[in-house]
Structure formats: structure tokens, C-alpha cells
Design a protein around this motif. Structure first.
Motif, short mmCIF file in Angstrom:
data_model
loop_
_atom_site.label_atom_id
_atom_site.label_comp_id
_atom_site.label_asym_id
_atom_site.label_seq_id
_atom_site.Cartn_x
_atom_site.Cartn_y
_atom_site.Cartn_z
N TYR A 4 0.91 -1.05 -0.06
CA TYR A 4 0.13 0.02 0.04
C TYR A 4 0.85 1.13 0.00
O TYR A 4 0.62 2.13 -0.58
CB TYR A 4 -0.85 0.20 1.01
CG TYR A 4 -2.02 -0.85 1.20
CD1 TYR A 4 -2.98 -0.73 0.07
CD2 TYR A 4 -2.47 -1.76 2.03
CE1 TYR A 4 -4.23 -1.65 0.12
CE2 TYR A 4 -3.28 -2.86 1.81
CZ TYR A 4 -4.38 -2.35 0.73
OH TYR A 4 -5.46 -3.39 0.89
N LYS A 20 0.93 4.02 -2.70
CA LYS A 20 0.86 5.59 -2.40
C LYS A 20 1.86 6.53 -2.94
O LYS A 20 1.79 7.47 -3.34
CB LYS A 20 0.50 6.00 -0.98
CG LYS A 20 -0.81 5.04 -0.59
CD LYS A 20 -1.20 5.53 0.87
CE LYS A 20 -0.54 4.73 1.85
NZ LYS A 20 -0.80 5.02 3.24
N GLU A 67 -4.43 -4.15 -6.52
CA GLU A 67 -3.47 -2.90 -6.74
C GLU A 67 -3.96 -1.66 -7.53
O GLU A 67 -3.86 -0.70 -7.15
CB GLU A 67 -2.18 -3.38 -7.22
CG GLU A 67 -1.13 -4.40 -6.12
CD GLU A 67 0.22 -4.68 -6.76
OE1 GLU A 67 0.30 -4.50 -7.93
OE2 GLU A 67 0.77 -5.43 -5.97
N PHE A 105 -6.58 0.01 -5.68
CA PHE A 105 -6.00 0.99 -4.53
C PHE A 105 -5.44 2.27 -5.39
O PHE A 105 -5.77 3.22 -4.75
CB PHE A 105 -5.25 0.21 -3.46
CG PHE A 105 -4.67 1.17 -2.55
CD1 PHE A 105 -5.56 1.22 -1.59
CD2 PHE A 105 -3.32 1.64 -2.73
CE1 PHE A 105 -5.10 2.25 -0.35
CE2 PHE A 105 -2.90 2.45 -1.79
CZ PHE A 105 -3.88 3.12 -0.76
N TYR A 121 -6.59 6.01 -4.36
CA TYR A 121 -6.09 6.86 -3.58
C TYR A 121 -5.58 8.15 -4.81
O TYR A 121 -5.41 8.97 -4.13
CB TYR A 121 -4.54 6.30 -3.26
CG TYR A 121 -3.76 7.04 -2.52
CD1 TYR A 121 -4.08 7.01 -1.06
CD2 TYR A 121 -2.56 7.69 -2.92
CE1 TYR A 121 -3.31 7.64 -0.40
CE2 TYR A 121 -1.85 8.59 -1.82
CZ TYR A 121 -2.07 8.50 -0.46
OH TYR A 121 -1.42 9.22 0.42
#
Length: 183
Positions: free
Chosen positions: A8, A12, A110, A113, A117
Motif C-alpha cells: 500500500y 501511495k 493494486e 487501490f 488513492y
């Protein structure tokens, strides 16, 4: 599927690197502009014959990415909401930026996310003082589902880690500050 905490963080950081690379300071982010800056083409599902369209919809109702003649092309379903199309674009950009070569559950998690994000970074929820899903929807032009997910992620972040942000998160906040300077 739950990714590791380390993964994660890597995703990010990749998102913030893209923000910095493209010097993104305005919200909501225009997905088609990002594609143009990255040299990624995009095509609507409507550009295909009905037979091809049916096959594409069976493969993915929202969208997909393919590499054609050494260039990435995002195919998307224009019948979805504008917010859903933006999410699809960033999901597919996530596949590209994360170097995915195969379609599997982990890569999908992935890319999901990455998109969530990218569209609603947690540090920016804090920076802009957003406290409700509707405020997040208005600021970042996302679905109610994504706004709620992002708000939940933000609240957990604050509960467990407080408001001390990493260097890459502070870099993102610095970009957001530039938006305010322009007005």
C-alpha cells in the motif's frame, strides 16, 4: 483482497510521484488530460462494431487497457457515469504505472487501490478539511461509494497514526497548496 502494508505504501508513493511528475495542483483531476500527458490513447467502446462491442463488454463492463503498436490504449464504456469513467481511467493507469503484465486478483486489488488513492488521497481529505462523504464527492468528483471508502480510510488513518504525514504525503499537500495560490 488485502495487500501488505508495504505494498500500500509503495502504491501511495507511486501515486504521489505521478502527481509530482505531472504537477497536478487542481481538483478534480481530469483523467483524459492525464492520459494525454502520459501519451496514453483512449477509445470509447462505442467505436466498435456491435459484435466486437459485445465481446469487449463480456471481458470488462467498465474498461481495459491494451498495448497496441508499443502504445497503451485505454478502452472505456461511455454508458457509465462520469465518475465511474474517471475511476476506470485511473484504474487502468494504475495497471500501466505498476507494471502489471497479467490479469489476476492481486493486480486488480493494486489497480483499484491506485485509482482510489489517486482520486481521493487521504492527506488531501485532511488538508481540505473534508468531513463528510458529500464534501469529498464535491471536491474530487467521485462516486458516493468511493467517497465513503476514502472517508473511512482517512478516519482510520487519523485514529491510528494521527496527522503526522510522510514526506511523500507532505509533497502532495504542497501541490494542493499551489491550487489555492492560483486564486
Amino acid at each position: 483482497m488485502r495487500l501488505s502494508d508495504e505494498r500500500y505504501e509503495e502504491i501511495k508513493e507511486e501515486v504521489v510521484e505521478l502527481y509530482k511528475e505531472l504537477h497536478i495542483t487542481k481538483f478534480p483531476v481530469n483523467a483524459m488530460d492525464v492520459c494525454k500527458q502520459l501519451g496514453i490513447a483512449y477509445k470509447s467502446y462505442n467505436q466498435f462494431t456491435s459484435r466486437t462491442f459485445a465481446a469487449i463488454i463480456r471481458a470488462s463492463e467498465d474498461g481495459m487497457v491494451a498495448k497496441i503498436d508499443k502504445k497503451f490504449v485505454i478502452f472505456y464504456n461511455p454508458s457509465k457515469s462520469a465518475e465511474r469513467i474517471r475511476s476506470t481511467f485511473f484504474h487502468e493507469i494504475g495497471h500501466i504505472r505498476l507494471g502489471h503484465k497479467i490479469h489476476d486478483e492481486e493486480n486488480e486489488a493494486e489497480a483499484n487501490f491506485f485509482a482510489s488513492y489517486f482520486l481521493v488521497p487521504v492527506p488531501l481529505i485532511h488538508y481540505f478539511g473534508l468531513r463528510f462523504a458529500q464534501e469529498i464527492m464535491d471536491k474530487f468528483w467521485v462516486t458516493f461509494t468511493l467517497a465513503n471508502y476514502s472517508l473511512d480510510r482517512y478516519q482510520k488513518r487519523i485514529r491510528y497514526s494521527g496527522t503526522v504525514f510522510t514526506q511523500y504525503e507532505n509533497d502532495l499537500i504542497s501541490l494542493a497548496k499551489e491550487e489555492e495560490k492560483e486564486f
